[in-house]
Design an enzyme around this catalytic site. Structure first.
Site: not given
Length: 309
Positions: A140, A143-144
């Site tokens: 992701c 997300c990261d």
């Protein structure tokens, strides 16, 4: 809780105890509905538990994914939500009542079902992928990606998700390699053109990953042609697999297997609702899963009032 053959059916059975399922249970409980959460893993909280760090959930920057999942679970338990350890094996409907057949042979009767079994990321299946998951291997970028600001990364895949991830990371990272096993991309040509115009993006086609290597974290992505890409992070974007095999013939699915439903969670089957990564939507994040759970529980409550009261 081993049996659930109640004289009166449940108001809501929630299948899955990730963020979507737990939020649905919280909203159902607060609406004074009789709700039960069925989860195949004891104290499971979904994929969020696998995240080393969650940095984009409002108000809780930098929280460990396991801790965030535990906080969701504790919230539900403190409201008196009950849990059933078991895996759903099939669904039938009799006169507006859902019969949820469990793998252990039991049957749970409910006026409504909120299905939150989620979707799993497809793996590359190469050496080092599992070893460095959460330590340089991510599924992701949204997300990261912020953790790799100013670093070198690789995005693996050829669809719209991979192209979008590479474009997103190009604004954060010093260098982004886009690695695709075929010559042509399946994603939008306009996005490919944008990436071609980025000075810090290098597109590698007919390139097949062979191994992810590192020490404490990822240091390189090795390709089958012998090349080694010096990267700090490898973002795998080769597709998702929704957990919907049980739902074929029960509710409408799209071509990719996701349940056709908008943010209300209403599906093609009356009394059957869906929330989280398993439904058709553009963004699959913890925050959207929680929102889905709240919406699906609200929709289920409205359905119960209309049909059962």
């Amino acid at each position: 809780m081993n049996e659930n053959q109640e004289k009166e059916p449940l108001d809501i059975l929630v299948v899955g105890s990730g963020p979507a399922g737990l939020c649905a249970a919280v909203y159902a409980s607060r609406a004074n509905l009789n709700v039960l959460v069925a989860e195949k893993e004891y104290r499971g909280t979904g994929q969020i538990a696998e995240s080393d760090q969650v940095d984009n959930y409002l108000g809780l920057p930098g929280i460990n994914g396991y801790d965030l999942g535990e906080a969701f679970l504790t919230h539900a338990k403190e409201l008196g939500v009950e849990f059933y350890e078991g895996m759903a094996d099939g669904f039938t409907n009799e006169e507006n009542l859902w019969m949820v057949h469990m793998a252990d042979g039991s049957t749970i009767r409910a006026k409504t079902v909120i299905y939150c079994a989620g979707a799993s990321h497809r793996r590359l299946g190469v050496d080092g992928e599992e070893e460095f998951a959460g330590k340089g291997v991510s599924y992701c970028a949204v997300c990261d990606g912020a953790f790799y600001r100013g670093k070198e990364t690789a995005v693996i895949g050829g669809g719209d998700t991979a192209l979008g991830d590479a474009l997103y990371l190009s604004d954060l990272c010093e260098k982004v390699y886009l690695v695709h096993r075929r010559e042509e991309f399946r994603g939008q040509a306009s996005t490919v053109q944008q990436l071609q115009e980025k000075e810090n993006v290098e597109i590698l086609t007919s390139a097949v990953p062979a191994k992810i290597v590192g020490e404490q974290t990822v240091t390189a992505l090795e390709l089958k042609d012998g090349r080694s890409l010096p990267v700090n992070g490898a973002f795998v974007a080769v597709g998702m697999q929704p957990q919907t095999e049980l739902l074929r013939g029960v509710v409408e699915l799209d071509a990719a297997g996701y349940v056709v439903a908008d943010e209300t969670g209403v599906t093609s089957a009356p009394g059957f609702f869906v929330a989280g990564d398993v439904r058709t939507k553009a963004l699959r994040q913890v925050v959207t899963a929680v929102s889905d759970g709240a919406n699906a529980a609200t929709s289920a409550a409205e359905y119960i009032k209309k049909v059962w009261q």
